[in-house]
Design a protein around this motif. Structure first.
Motif, PDB file in Angstrom:
ATOM      1  N   GLN A   4     -30.001 -94.016 -51.497  1.00 29.11           N
ATOM      2  CA  GLN A   4     -28.631 -94.453 -51.767  1.00 29.11           C
ATOM      3  C   GLN A   4     -28.619 -95.723 -52.614  1.00 29.11           C
ATOM      4  O   GLN A   4     -27.854 -95.821 -53.583  1.00 29.11           O
ATOM      5  CB  GLN A   4     -27.891 -94.686 -50.452  1.00 29.11           C
ATOM      6  N   ALA A   5     -29.451 -96.694 -52.266  1.00 25.43           N
ATOM      7  CA  ALA A   5     -29.497 -97.953 -53.018  1.00 25.43           C
ATOM      8  C   ALA A   5     -29.962 -97.727 -54.451  1.00 25.43           C
ATOM      9  O   ALA A   5     -29.398 -98.308 -55.391  1.00 25.43           O
ATOM     10  CB  ALA A   5     -30.400 -98.951 -52.303  1.00 25.43           C
ATOM     11  N   GLU A   6     -30.976 -96.897 -54.634  1.00 25.97           N
ATOM     12  CA  GLU A   6     -31.466 -96.593 -55.987  1.00 25.97           C
ATOM     13  C   GLU A   6     -30.366 -95.925 -56.813  1.00 25.97           C
ATOM     14  O   GLU A   6     -30.192 -96.245 -57.985  1.00 25.97           O
ATOM     15  CB  GLU A   6     -32.691 -95.666 -55.911  1.00 25.97           C
ATOM     16  N   THR A   7     -29.641 -95.007 -56.214  1.00 28.75           N
ATOM     17  CA  THR A   7     -28.545 -94.328 -56.913  1.00 28.75           C
ATOM     18  C   THR A   7     -27.459 -95.316 -57.302  1.00 28.75           C
ATOM     19  O   THR A   7     -26.967 -95.302 -58.432  1.00 28.75           O
ATOM     20  CB  THR A   7     -27.957 -93.212 -56.034  1.00 28.75           C
ATOM     21  N   ILE A   8     -27.099 -96.177 -56.394  1.00 29.61           N
ATOM     22  CA  ILE A   8     -26.076 -97.196 -56.672  1.00 29.61           C
ATOM     23  C   ILE A   8     -26.519 -98.086 -57.819  1.00 29.61           C
ATOM     24  O   ILE A   8     -25.759 -98.340 -58.765  1.00 29.61           O
ATOM     25  CB  ILE A   8     -25.788 -98.037 -55.408  1.00 29.61           C
TER      26      ILE A   8
ATOM     27  N   ALA B 282     -19.330-102.310 -49.448  1.00 30.18           N
ATOM     28  CA  ALA B 282     -20.164-101.391 -48.660  1.00 30.18           C
ATOM     29  C   ALA B 282     -21.399-100.967 -49.453  1.00 30.18           C
ATOM     30  O   ALA B 282     -22.491-100.839 -48.893  1.00 30.18           O
ATOM     31  CB  ALA B 282     -19.355-100.169 -48.245  1.00 30.18           C
ATOM     32  N   LEU B 283     -21.233-100.768 -50.744  1.00 28.84           N
ATOM     33  CA  LEU B 283     -22.367-100.381 -51.587  1.00 28.84           C
ATOM     34  C   LEU B 283     -23.312-101.568 -51.789  1.00 28.84           C
ATOM     35  O   LEU B 283     -24.521-101.393 -51.870  1.00 28.84           O
ATOM     36  CB  LEU B 283     -21.876 -99.844 -52.929  1.00 28.84           C
ATOM     37  N   LYS B 284     -22.754-102.765 -51.860  1.00 27.53           N
ATOM     38  CA  LYS B 284     -23.562-103.965 -52.022  1.00 27.53           C
ATOM     39  C   LYS B 284     -24.516-104.131 -50.836  1.00 27.53           C
ATOM     40  O   LYS B 284     -25.665-104.541 -51.009  1.00 27.53           O
ATOM     41  CB  LYS B 284     -22.674-105.190 -52.167  1.00 27.53           C
TER      42      LYS B 284
END
Length: 105
Positions: A62-66, A85-87
């Protein structure tokens, strides 16, 4: 002879949880940035193993995609830049990377 049992804390990740292509991609990218030597192969492999021991693969993915989406242009990319939330996901990965640097470099 008794078998060795490793007990992991609830929610902890294991290196085996990461798909091999993801591990290889990380190591190749790490070596491209730091030097293509045997020592860097060892250090970069250590780094992804350390990250995998800290965060589960789902969080890593998820973090890599973001982070990839944050680098793109356009209105859709804005959604990935300004969401708390993404941060949190990205911060989890970055903290894991800092710990991996301490362990391996």
């Amino acid at each position: 002879m008794t078998a060795l049992t490793i007990v992991l804390p609830v929610g902890s990740a294991r290196a085996g949880d990461y798909p091999t292509p993801v591990i290889v991609d990380y190591v190749i990218g790490c070596m491209a940035s730091n030097g293509e030597t045997q020592d860097m192969l060892r250090r970069c492999s250590c780094s992804i193993d350390a990250i995998a021991s800290i965060i589960p693969y789902e969080t890593y993915e998820q973090a890599e995609t973001i982070m990839r989406m944050q680098q793109t242009m356009g209105a859709q990319a804005t959604l990935f830049r300004n969401t708390k939330a993404l941060k949190v996901k990205v911060d989890e990965l970055r903290l894991a990377q800092v710990e991996a640097d301490f362990r391996c470099f």
